[in-house]
Enzyme design. Structure first.
Site, PDB file in Angstrom:
ATOM      1  N   LYS A  66      47.119  43.557  29.138  1.00 26.21           N
ATOM      2  CA  LYS A  66      46.185  43.833  28.395  1.00 26.21           C
ATOM      3  C   LYS A  66      44.458  43.921  28.536  1.00 26.21           C
ATOM      4  O   LYS A  66      44.052  44.950  27.461  1.00 26.21           O
ATOM      5  CB  LYS A  66      45.755  41.648  28.317  1.00 26.21           C
ATOM      6  CG  LYS A  66      46.433  41.204  27.380  1.00 26.21           C
ATOM      7  CD  LYS A  66      46.746  39.808  27.298  1.00 26.21           C
ATOM      8  CE  LYS A  66      47.682  38.554  25.987  1.00 26.21           C
ATOM      9  NZ  LYS A  66      47.614  37.657  26.498  1.00 26.21           N
ATOM     10  N   TYR A 242      42.944  33.301  31.573  1.00 26.63           N
ATOM     11  CA  TYR A 242      43.603  31.853  30.622  1.00 26.63           C
ATOM     12  C   TYR A 242      42.579  30.473  30.823  1.00 26.63           C
ATOM     13  O   TYR A 242      41.465  30.607  32.049  1.00 26.63           O
ATOM     14  CB  TYR A 242      45.164  31.499  30.216  1.00 26.63           C
ATOM     15  CG  TYR A 242      44.820  32.850  29.832  1.00 26.63           C
ATOM     16  CD1 TYR A 242      45.049  33.499  28.954  1.00 26.63           C
ATOM     17  CD2 TYR A 242      46.357  33.276  30.904  1.00 26.63           C
ATOM     18  CE1 TYR A 242      45.814  34.996  28.790  1.00 26.63           C
ATOM     19  CE2 TYR A 242      46.538  34.111  30.629  1.00 26.63           C
ATOM     20  CZ  TYR A 242      46.888  35.293  30.042  1.00 26.63           C
ATOM     21  OH  TYR A 242      47.287  36.190  29.582  1.00 26.63           O
ATOM     22  N   VAL A 260      53.226  36.303  32.060  1.00 30.78           N
ATOM     23  CA  VAL A 260      54.309  35.551  32.351  1.00 30.78           C
ATOM     24  C   VAL A 260      55.877  35.574  33.080  1.00 30.78           C
ATOM     25  O   VAL A 260      56.857  35.455  32.806  1.00 30.78           O
ATOM     26  CB  VAL A 260      54.888  34.678  30.594  1.00 30.78           C
ATOM     27  CG1 VAL A 260      53.561  33.767  30.006  1.00 30.78           C
ATOM     28  CG2 VAL A 260      55.170  35.720  29.565  1.00 30.78           C
TER      29      VAL A 260
HETATM   30  O1  DON Z   1      52.365  37.566  23.534  1.00 27.60           O
HETATM   31  C1  DON Z   1      52.976  36.881  24.421  1.00 27.60           C
HETATM   32  O2  DON Z   1      52.752  36.214  24.432  1.00 27.60           O
HETATM   33  C2  DON Z   1      53.866  37.580  25.802  1.00 27.60           C
HETATM   34  N1  DON Z   1      54.330  38.484  25.621  1.00 27.60           N
HETATM   35  C3  DON Z   1      53.066  37.307  27.163  1.00 27.60           C
HETATM   36  C4  DON Z   1      52.404  36.153  27.194  1.00 27.60           C
HETATM   37  C5  DON Z   1      51.452  36.668  28.799  1.00 27.60           C
HETATM   38  O3  DON Z   1      51.779  37.294  29.646  1.00 27.60           O
HETATM   39  C6  DON Z   1      50.788  35.160  28.881  1.00 27.60           C
HETATM   40  N2  DON Z   1      50.259  35.672  30.874  1.00 27.60           N
HETATM   41  N3  DON Z   1      50.390  34.425  31.209  1.00 27.60           N
END
Ligand code: DON
Length: 306
Positions: A66, A242, A260
């Site tokens: 991001k 977050y 994640v």
């Molecule tokens: O959009 C999503 O949910 C995942 N591709 C990325 C989310 C994520 O990595 C949140 N981080 N901790």
């Protein structure tokens, strides 16, 4: 003197904490990861490298993409345009929360680190179609990680594209409010693909160092403006972990971004980049072992910027 033996001890100490976390499984394929894997890499501004554990293990970059895609969106569109569509404030909500999109007065996603904001950022990348846009993103990440051989995980990409309906709903909502101007499915395709780029803790350390030097590679080449680097780092410290960002700022105290897939990208301004990998996550979606190791490193080396 700080060295690899200390990092090795920190890996052993914090591996136990991984047992308390959970490997993400809401995206098909992510649960292939080994819960106890833990790796760390530090690259200092004099180019000294310290690494231990699973620092060469590849994993999907996920949300760590991001702030990086944000840099490219700023190059493509300028800061004013990007932040006419997306805010700069932390939400205090989960990364995939939908509620503030409707309840806040301007309907803008709060920041580019949450899913809604990041999908809007992906929609701003220049290119004739999603393949061209993605190609520009992966080339940009190859450049700033100084690793010309990045690829993406096709299974995780197609699994998220198939099941990512919460993200899809947010994207359509933002289309309705003119936050997303182009094709919604194209923006989502770019976002899902950027999230599935394979990376290592060592690549993340290199990117962290690039940010710590305000956008300059180890060769001395400037790739982004100092201003853009400062925007990315400011949003990483305020929103990068977050609804855990405040506590992380107190306990660790330097700009970081989690994903994640289990990675955390950290940048200690003027000093070093740090990459960690540990796929066991805490309840907020941040690597539990990675967080603990960063806390220890920060204390041992007095790295908090505050
Ligand atoms: O959009 C999503 O949910 C995942 N591709 C990325 C989310 C994520 O990595 C949140 N981080 N901790």
């Amino acid at each position: 003197m700080f060295g690899e033996n200390i990092l090795h001890d920190l890996i052993l100490k914090n591996k136990k904490k991984c047992q308390m976390g959970t490997v993400a499984n809401y995206i098909p394929g992510l649960d292939r990861a080994e819960k106890e894997d833990l790796g760390v890499c530090i690259i200092k501004s004099d180019n000294q490298i310290f690494a231990s554990g699973n620092y060469k293990q590849k994993f999907t970059i996920q949300s760590i993409s991001k702030p990086l895609v944000l840099l490219l969106a700023i190059i493509d569109n300028g800061e004013d345009y990007v932040f006419s569509k997306i805010g700069m404030e932390p939400t205090g909500d989960a990364f995939n929360s939908i509620k503030k999109l409707e309840t806040c007065i301007h309907h803008k996603p709060f920041n580019p680190m949450i899913n809604a904001g990041a999908i809007a950022v992906s929609s701003m990348i220049k290119g004739n179609n999603s393949d061209e846009k993605f190609e520009r993103i992966i080339k940009f990440i190859e450049k700033i990680s100084e690793n010309p051989e990045l690829e993406y995980d096709h299974e995780i990409y197609s699994g998220e594209k198939r099941t990512g309906n919460r993200n899809r709903s947010m994207a359509y909502f933002m289309k309705n409010d003119n936050i997303i101007e182009g094709e919604v499915e194209e923006a989502l395709d770019v976002y899902f693909k950027q999230c599935s780029i394979l990376i290592t803790a060592m690549d993340l350390a290199r990117i962290g160092l690039f940010l710590s030097k305000d956008g300059v590679l180890s060769t001395g080449e400037r790739v982004i403006s100092e201003r853009a680097a400062k925007i990315a780092k400011s949003l990483m410290i305020t929103c990068g972990m977050y609804d855990g960002s405040g506590e992380f700022a107190v306990k660790v105290g330097f700009p970081s971004k989690s994903g994640v897939g289990g990675g955390i990208l950290s940048s200690v301004p003027g000093k070093m980049g740090i990459g960690v990998y540990g796929p066991a996550l805490d309840q907020k979606g941040n690597s539990i072992g990675g967080y603990a190791i960063l806390e220890d490193i920060s204390k041992l080396m007095s790295l908090s910027i505050f």
